[in-house]
Design a protein around this motif. Structure first.
Motif, PDB file in Angstrom:
ATOM      1  N   THR A 177       0.830  -1.206   0.000  1.00 45.43           N
ATOM      2  CA  THR A 177       0.000   0.000   0.000  1.00 45.43           C
ATOM      3  C   THR A 177       0.868   1.262   0.000  1.00 45.43           C
ATOM      4  N   LEU A 178       1.911   1.239   0.821  1.00 45.10           N
ATOM      5  CA  LEU A 178       2.775   2.410   0.914  1.00 45.10           C
ATOM      6  C   LEU A 178       3.466   2.667  -0.434  1.00 45.10           C
ATOM      7  N   VAL A 179       3.929   1.605  -1.061  1.00 43.39           N
ATOM      8  CA  VAL A 179       4.574   1.741  -2.376  1.00 43.39           C
ATOM      9  C   VAL A 179       3.585   2.318  -3.395  1.00 43.39           C
ATOM     10  N   SER A 180       2.357   1.783  -3.396  1.00 49.29           N
ATOM     11  CA  SER A 180       1.354   2.297  -4.338  1.00 49.29           C
ATOM     12  C   SER A 180       1.057   3.765  -4.065  1.00 49.29           C
ATOM     13  N   LEU A 181       0.922   4.114  -2.786  1.00 47.62           N
ATOM     14  CA  LEU A 181       0.624   5.512  -2.455  1.00 47.62           C
ATOM     15  C   LEU A 181       1.733   6.437  -2.942  1.00 47.62           C
ATOM     16  N   VAL A 182       2.973   6.034  -2.703  1.00 49.66           N
ATOM     17  CA  VAL A 182       4.092   6.876  -3.125  1.00 49.66           C
ATOM     18  C   VAL A 182       4.072   7.047  -4.646  1.00 49.66           C
ATOM     19  N   LYS A 183       3.868   5.937  -5.364  1.00 52.76           N
ATOM     20  CA  LYS A 183       3.829   6.016  -6.832  1.00 52.76           C
ATOM     21  C   LYS A 183       2.704   6.933  -7.302  1.00 52.76           C
ATOM     22  N   GLU A 184       1.524   6.719  -6.728  1.00 49.28           N
ATOM     23  CA  GLU A 184       0.362   7.492  -7.171  1.00 49.28           C
ATOM     24  C   GLU A 184       0.537   8.980  -6.855  1.00 49.28           C
ATOM     25  N   ILE A 185       0.980   9.278  -5.641  1.00 52.39           N
ATOM     26  CA  ILE A 185       1.084  10.688  -5.250  1.00 52.39           C
ATOM     27  C   ILE A 185       2.159  11.383  -6.073  1.00 52.39           C
ATOM     28  N   GLN A 186       3.310  10.726  -6.248  1.00 55.86           N
ATOM     29  CA  GLN A 186       4.364  11.423  -6.985  1.00 55.86           C
ATOM     30  C   GLN A 186       4.062  11.544  -8.480  1.00 55.86           C
ATOM     31  N   SER A 187       3.063  10.813  -8.955  1.00 52.40           N
ATOM     32  CA  SER A 187       2.716  10.968 -10.372  1.00 52.40           C
ATOM     33  C   SER A 187       1.999  12.283 -10.650  1.00 52.40           C
ATOM     34  N   VAL A 188       1.351  12.869  -9.651  1.00 53.50           N
ATOM     35  CA  VAL A 188       0.656  14.136  -9.900  1.00 53.50           C
ATOM     36  C   VAL A 188       1.038  15.289  -8.973  1.00 53.50           C
TER      37      VAL A 188
ATOM     38  N   ASP B   3       6.192   7.453   6.301  1.00 53.48           N
ATOM     39  CA  ASP B   3       5.879   7.314   7.714  1.00 53.48           C
ATOM     40  C   ASP B   3       5.527   5.861   8.033  1.00 53.48           C
ATOM     41  N   SER B   4       6.498   5.139   8.597  1.00 53.18           N
ATOM     42  CA  SER B   4       6.237   3.753   8.956  1.00 53.18           C
ATOM     43  C   SER B   4       7.309   3.288   9.920  1.00 53.18           C
ATOM     44  N   SER B   5       6.966   2.315  10.764  1.00 54.90           N
ATOM     45  CA  SER B   5       7.982   1.782  11.662  1.00 54.90           C
ATOM     46  C   SER B   5       8.473   0.434  11.151  1.00 54.90           C
ATOM     47  N   ASP B   6       7.903  -0.013  10.033  1.00 54.17           N
ATOM     48  CA  ASP B   6       8.297  -1.305   9.471  1.00 54.17           C
ATOM     49  C   ASP B   6       9.425  -1.103   8.453  1.00 54.17           C
ATOM     50  N   PRO B   7      10.622  -1.592   8.773  1.00 52.53           N
ATOM     51  CA  PRO B   7      11.767  -1.337   7.896  1.00 52.53           C
ATOM     52  C   PRO B   7      11.547  -1.800   6.455  1.00 52.53           C
ATOM     53  N   LYS B   8      10.857  -2.904   6.287  1.00 48.79           N
ATOM     54  CA  LYS B   8      10.636  -3.420   4.924  1.00 48.79           C
ATOM     55  C   LYS B   8       9.773  -2.441   4.116  1.00 48.79           C
ATOM     56  N   SER B   9       8.707  -1.954   4.749  1.00 45.25           N
ATOM     57  CA  SER B   9       7.843  -0.990   4.056  1.00 45.25           C
ATOM     58  C   SER B   9       8.620   0.278   3.754  1.00 45.25           C
ATOM     59  N   VAL B  10       9.404   0.732   4.739  1.00 45.80           N
ATOM     60  CA  VAL B  10      10.173   1.957   4.555  1.00 45.80           C
ATOM     61  C   VAL B  10      11.117   1.814   3.362  1.00 45.80           C
TER      62      VAL B  10
END
Lengths: 216, 779
Positions: free
Chosen positions: B361-372, B380-387
């Motif tokens: 989800t975090l990866v998708s959000l970053v991709k989507e937000i930076q596209s526009v 913002d996450s405490s999970d190293p893998k997600s970060v």
């Protein structure tokens, strides 16, 4: 400006009908925004006859009698993609209008650059005919990349193709133009050579969507 | 190798020299040299007289352009071997852009780009290259993929140069400052500009790079702008003029030179002569705190304030939770864009919901937000893998939120911060919790900051959050937070952040307390508050603070905002208009409030069935009859969408749907506006649309149908070349025996084509698709 807006209105499928003021205001607003943010770019070069003209019989016919040819590529640039995405995610009406505005803009831009080319060549008593793009008649769109490679268009204007020969950014045009020693016969390209002729809703009307990569 | 305080000279153009020796226009240089290694060696030796680094003839030697990995290895092996036989001191493996665009504009994925580069790097190092030059790149994200491919798969130094336009930006909109900040933070050995324009047009680009690059700056211009005459590319800048311009750059601080398109050994010779009596200038590099997206850099220069928008965080937000669960990223993007509009400088992005896959989800959000959205992001996450997953595909230099004094946190997060050169928010807590006193918090902060600095993380990248406790449960602690901010700032010399809104939890009139606290925090030395920029109280404090803090010069912005303006009066009662009328006339801005008001007395389903759908039917009929046109149809559709937003906010959940529909633009096709129009209309009618996007692989469509049980699939293809993919997709659906109907549409399609590809329905426009859905799934 009025001509431009009329063109956009035709792309939007209004035919001879007149849109209400709100739609016209939105077109104007989006056109102004596009003018501010988009940076159209083009690249072209002259090439000898005998290298590209054999690619398709329709192209050969288009280039018959030419003394040399011009390869041409133009794009509205990456920002057009970003804005399209922005409008599609925030307001679908504006997205549709932006799409039509871009189609009109890229045509207008190509016309403008081609006029410059024509003016330059006229000084040497040479004449050009219209743009013939991959996708017209039997000139396969798979030749997009050949035109781009020969113009080094990736480096020069940031234009590329994907694996299906679609131009990226989408709002772009590639074309082959003939250069002649005398004014070529003024034969405008009709609907018959268009690969959208089967499904086009504007067939037969003035000002169809002529861009090779047009959408609606 | 570039930190030796000496000038380095790289060679000039290869392609144009090969052309004078038999390479034909349009022919691939990489293949030409396989047959003509002697010509290649000659050219390298010509250059090696004047330069110390030659670049291999491998600009386009990637699998996408050459067709196979085997050929990539063969070309690179030959090219490096030949270059090593030359008299040059060092051989640089040359890597150019892939030649097609990455997502979101194109369809190439970051990981695919990475893999293409990885092949080149491995082959290059094996063949004995001494360093890597990645050049002529216009997409910062593509550059990042290439840099990571070099750093993760070899031990070679890497130079990264990008190409800029006359407006100082790359084709994809990256400015020189942003390029310098991002590439420095990724740890390249030198960075700069190549290709682009002639040398004179590059002055401002180079000067920005010199200010912000922490590593030596490289300039490799073209010999001016070319023209193509009779198939030959002609460049016009002479070697003398070229060297003169380079002299200007040398005097400004550039220490690595070379040439790009159109340059010859003569140009490089002139540069060498120009440099022979010079030594590199000592540069003044700005040590400010910088973060960036691919298009925008924000900077804390010690005198200004930056606002971090907090709204993309599902904690306590019903609607956002629902949007994340449903992958309704459109909602999130609108949250991003409105925060940008209301003055946020950075956006915090959090996807921490127990029941969803946070990494994905975090990866998708970053991709989507930076596209526009052009704002830099705070992951913002405490999970190293997600970060790490999110930071890796991020275009630019993000902030990571956060690390704390726990050993586990430091051990897992700080290496990511170091590797990707990101900013980092340091929380002043550890295994013993949040210390009560300011001094103790300072100690925790110091421990983490010292560790980070010891690992090589620049102090400028560190932001300390002294943690705000709520005034209702910990009244004494609030003052301690403010004291800690001052301590940390003064004694550690780092910047500070604070999540402001927490302070008022449990109190009435929260905004009042928040505003007062924010003002005090600014006074204590807060640089970056994390808050809701939509709150007017906050904005008032921020705007006033910027005047007091001498950021808003002459109070210009403040006066613009507030002088002579009365509070906007409430609009007249607009709700006298019937929602049906509002939809039919496409008055988008009225729908939300009108529907919200209706929901006080009317059931959401009744609103949809008795108002939305009849209005949409009317508009659809008019559209078919030709009395209404596409923009009007779309205005109505958007109006209903806004009405649906009110319903979703009201019930905080999806309303019962009329069935699922899978939509996709087929593999190879990138046109998705048509599909998006259909999606909008079908959602308007109450169907649950699963939008798979563009360039969708046939198996992905089949998987989605299988998982969702959708009984209708809509496929879009716009070009004759992609209609094939439509057939492939339908074939797979049939092979798997999935009981779904398929409707197809798109510019080149017609009934015959639709039959040919095996579709059940051909739909000529969006209203047709709604009718088809009614037939298949019921109204």
């Amino acid at each position: 400006m009025q001509n431009f807006i009329d063109e956009v209105i035709r792309y939007l499928g209004y035919g001879e009908n007149v849109p209400d003021k709100e739609v016209i205001d939105t077109i104007t607003e989006i056109k102004n925004n596009a003018d501010l943010l988009l940076k159209p770019k083009s690249v072209y070069g002259t090439f000898g006859i005998g290298y590209f003209d054999f690619l398709s019989s329709d192209l050969s016919a288009h280039l018959k009698g030419a003394e040399s040819i011009i390869l041409f590529a133009a794009t509205l640039g990456a920002e057009s993609e970003r804005l399209a995405s922005y409008y599609q995610k925030t307001d679908i009406q504006k997205a549709v209008i932006f799409d039509a505005v871009c189609n009109a803009l890229i045509e207008q831009y190509c016309d403008c650059i081609c006029q410059e080319i024509a003016d330059k060549l006229l000084k040497d008593n040479k004449y050009i005919n219209t743009r013939f793009s991959p996708g017209y008649g039997d000139f396969s769109i798979e030749y997009q990349s050949l035109i781009l490679d020969n113009l080094n268009a990736g480096r020069r204007i940031g234009l590329s193709v994907n694996q299906s020969s679609l131009l990226l950014p989408q709002k772009s045009v590639t074309a082959v133009i003939g250069v002649f020693d005398s004014p070529p016969e003024g034969k405008a390209r009709g609907c018959d050579s268009c690969n959208m002729k089967e499904s086009c809703k504007m067939k037969g009307e003035s000002g169809c969507s002529k861009t090779a990569n047009s959408i609606l | 190798m570039f930190k030796d305080g000496k000038f380095h000279i790289i060679d000039g153009a290869m392609g144009s020299l090969l052309q004078t020796r038999g390479l034909k226009s349009g022919e691939k240089p990489e293949l030409f040299i396989l047959e003509n290694p002697d010509i290649l060696l000659d050219i390298h030796n010509e250059y090696a007289k004047y330069c110390d680094i030659v670049t291999t003839c491998t600009f386009g030697a990637n699998r996408l352009k050459l067709g196979s990995s085997e050929l990539v290895r063969k070309v690179i092996n030959t090219a490096v071997s030949v270059a090593k036989k030359s008299n040059a001191t060092a051989v640089a493996l040359d890597i150019g852009p892939i030649g097609t665009m990455l997502e979101p504009i194109g369809t190439l994925k970051f990981e695919e780009a990475y893999d293409l580069f990885k092949e080149q790097v491995e082959a290059g190092e094996q063949a004995g290259a001494d360093l890597v030059i990645i050049e002529t790149v216009a997409d910062l994200l593509e550059m990042k993929a290439a840099v990571l491919a070099v750093k993760e798969n070899s031990s070679l130094p890497v130079i990264a140069t990008m190409t800029f336009e006359a407006d100082g930006r790359t084709f994809l909109g990256t400015d020189a400052k942003t390029a310098a900040v991002t590439l420095s933070s990724l740890g390249v050995d030198a960075l700069g500009v190549n290709c682009s324009l002639g040398p004179d047009e590059l002055k401002s680009v180079v000067s920005e790079m010199l200010d912000y690059s922490s590593v030596p700056v490289v300039v490799q211009p073209n010999a001016g702008l070319p023209s193509i005459e009779n198939g030959n590319t002609v460049y016009k800048i002479t070697s003398e003029a070229f060297a003169n311009s380079c002299e200007y750059f040398a005097d400004c601080g550039v220490s690595v030179f070379g040439g790009c398109c159109g340059t010859t050994p003569e140009h490089i010779k002139a540069v060498k002569q120009m440099l022979c009596n010079k030594t590199p200038v000592q540069r003044k590099i700005k040590k400010t705190t910088t973060f960036c997206s691919g298009r925008k850099t924000v900077e804390l220069d010690g005198r200004n304030t930056l606002i971090i928008g907090e709204r993309i965080n599902p904690t306590g937000k019903k609607r956002l939770k629902e949007a994340l669960r449903e992958k309704d990223y459109g909602y999130v993007i609108n949250e991003a864009l409105s925060q940008e509009e209301f003055g946020a400088d950075v956006l915090d992005v959090n996807a921490g919901l127990p029941e969803i896959d946070e990494t994905q989800t975090l990866v998708s959000l970053v991709k989507e937000i930076q596209s526009v959205c052009a704002l830099p992001l705070q992951i913002d996450s405490s999970d190293p893998k997600s970060v790490e997953s999110a930071v890796r595909i991020y275009c630019g230099k993000p902030i990571i939120n956060s690390v704390n004094g726990n050993k586990e946190s430091m051990d897992s997060i700080l290496p990511i911060v170091k590797k990707y050169g990101t900013g980092i928010v340091v929380l002043t807590l550890d295994e013993n919790g949040i210390p009560e006193t300011a001094e103790k918090r300072f100690e925790v902060a110091k421990r983490i900051v010292d560790k980070a600095v010891e690992m090589g993380i620049p102090k400028e990248n560190i932001l300390v959050d002294c943690l705000v406790l709520t005034v209702s449960t910990n009244q004494k602690a609030v003052r301690e937070t403010l004291k800690a901010v001052t301590l940390v700032k003064e004694k550690l010399g780092v910047k500070t952040v604070l999540g402001v809104s927490n302070v008022s939890f449990g109190m009435p009139e929260r905004e009042m307390i928040n505003a007062a606290f924010l003002a005090e925090a600014f006074g204590a030395g807060l640089d970056m508050p994390i808050l809701n920029p939509m709150s007017e109280k906050y904005r008032e404090i921020i705007n006033a603070h910027k005047v007091i803090n001498n950021e808003d010069a002459g109070g210009k912005k403040f006066i613009e905002l507030y002088a002579g303006k009365k509070k906007e009066e409430k609009r007249d009662n607009i709700h006298s208009l019937d929602i049906k009328e509002i939809i039919i006339s496409g008055r988008k801005s009225l729908a939300y409030n009108t529907v919200s008001q209706m929901l006080e007395t009317t059931d959401p389903l009744d609103v949809i069935n008795n108002y939305f759908i009849p209005a949409l039917d009317t508009v659809g009929d008019c559209f078919e009859k030709g009395t209404m046109f596409l923009p009007q149809l779309m205005a109505s559709a958007q109006t209903v969408k806004n009405g649906f937003d009110a319903i979703k906010d009201h019930v905080g959940n999806t309303v019962a749907t009329k069935g699922k529909i899978v939509l996709a633009t087929v593999k190879g096709d990138i046109h998705d506006i048509g599909k998006n129009i259909v999606k909008m209309l079908l959602s308007n009618y109450g169907y649950d649309v699963i939008d798979l996007g563009k360039d969708v692989d046939p198996t992905v469509v089949a998987d989605a149908v299988e998982q969702s049980g959708a009984r209708l699939v809509g496929l879009s293809a716009l070009m004759t070349t992609t209609v094939r993919a439509m057939k492939d997709t339908i074939d797979i659906l049939r092979e798997r025996g999935l009981e779904c109907k398929v409707m197809v549409g798109g510019a080149v399609l017609n009934k015959e084509y639709a039959d040919m590809v095996g579709a059940d329905y051909y739909v000529s426009d969006a209203t047709e698709s709604a009718k088809t859905a009614a037939v298949v799934l019921g109204k």
